[in-house]
Enzyme design. Structure first.
Site, PDB file in Angstrom:
ATOM      1  N   HIS A 122      22.654  30.209  29.092  1.00  0.00           N
ATOM      2  CA  HIS A 122      23.651  31.266  28.890  1.00  0.00           C
ATOM      3  C   HIS A 122      24.707  31.306  29.987  1.00  0.00           C
ATOM      4  CE1 HIS A 122      20.495  33.492  26.197  1.00  0.00           C
ATOM      5  NE2 HIS A 122      21.006  32.428  25.623  1.00  0.00           N
ATOM      6  N   CYS A 153      47.617  33.265  39.773  1.00  0.00           N
ATOM      7  CA  CYS A 153      48.696  32.939  38.835  1.00  0.00           C
ATOM      8  C   CYS A 153      48.969  34.093  37.874  1.00  0.00           C
ATOM      9  CB  CYS A 153      48.372  31.664  38.046  1.00  0.00           C
ATOM     10  SG  CYS A 153      47.315  31.925  36.605  1.00  0.00           S
TER      11      CYS A 153
END
Ligand code: ZN
Length: 242
Positions: A122, A153
């Protein structure tokens, strides 16, 4: 308590050279990490959605801030330490008796204990990537950021954990399947085996000894040679590696 069972398990471990451990949430609860599915009263007072709903791909996209509120509080327990189960499994690997750990947990505690070959079905809270530029971020950065964690960014950071509606990583699946199919002993611990598709992995086992160690009864019938209804750390912690 459990002397007879521990003795039986010791014999099996002594007789094995390619053990694979398949673990679930119960392995981490002994390190103080609650199973996020175990919705309690406090949870229902605080959140409007079920845990399964929150930890889904759709919810992440549509309610990113609410996702992170839940995720950071309930799933990122960064001060958790490996327990006796994690430590013993690492020791067995180092001694050349255990080939792999396959885990449904995302907390990285097996690696923290020293395990090298870990298939994290997972994903992991310790891997986080910007959805725009792919830059890597640590769990500490994500947990410490206010609201939605963002990249330099400006992009949104997504944890490399498998959310509901998302598929498992194919490389992780094939590695786990290969390890399980080549194992001489499979120890299943701390899972009720109800979380599919992970639970289906057990069907690949062709070895000699199948052991189940779980506090509560398993969700599906397993033809185990040995079943121990006990906390996993307490049992594994008693094993001698020889
Ligand atoms: Zn970025």
């Amino acid at each position: 308590m459990y002397e007879k069972e521990t003795e039986q398990l010791q014999k099996i471990v002594d007789d094995s050279r390619r053990i694979v451990f398949f673990g679930g949430a119960g392995v981490s609860t002994e390190s103080g990490i609650p199973d996020f599915r175990s919705a309690d009263g406090i949870y229902h007072q605080h959140y409007r959605y079920s845990p399964e709903e929150v930890v889904s791909h759709t919810f992440f996209l549509n309610h990113t801030e609410a996702f992170y509120e839940f995720y950071k509080e309930k799933m990122m327990i960064l001060d958790a330490k490996p327990n006796a189960a994690h430590r013993k499994l690492a020791e067995l690997e180092q001694a050349g008796k255990l080939t792999a750990v396959v885990t449904q947990n995302i907390d990285g505690l097996h690696q923290a204990a020293g395990s090298k070959c870990v298939y994290e079905l997972h994903g992991s809270i310790h891997r986080n990537y910007c959805m725009d530029c792919g830059k890597f971020y640590s769990a500490e950065y994500v947990k410490g950021s206010a609201g939605i964690p963002r990249c330099e960014c400006g992009g949104i950071i997504k944890p490399d954990v498998v959310l509901y509606e998302e598929g498992l990583d194919s490389g992780t699946i094939s590695g786990a399947v290969r390890a399980i199919s080549e194992a001489d002993t499979l120890i299943i611990g701390g899972t009720s085996l109800v979380v599919y598709p992970a639970a289906g992995f057990i069907d690949y086992f062709r070895g000699k000894h199948l052991v189940v160690i779980n506090k509560s009864e398993t969700g599906r019938t397993v033809r185990a040679e040995l079943t121990i209804a006990a906390p996993i750390g307490e049992i594994l912690g008693r094993l001698e590696v020889r």
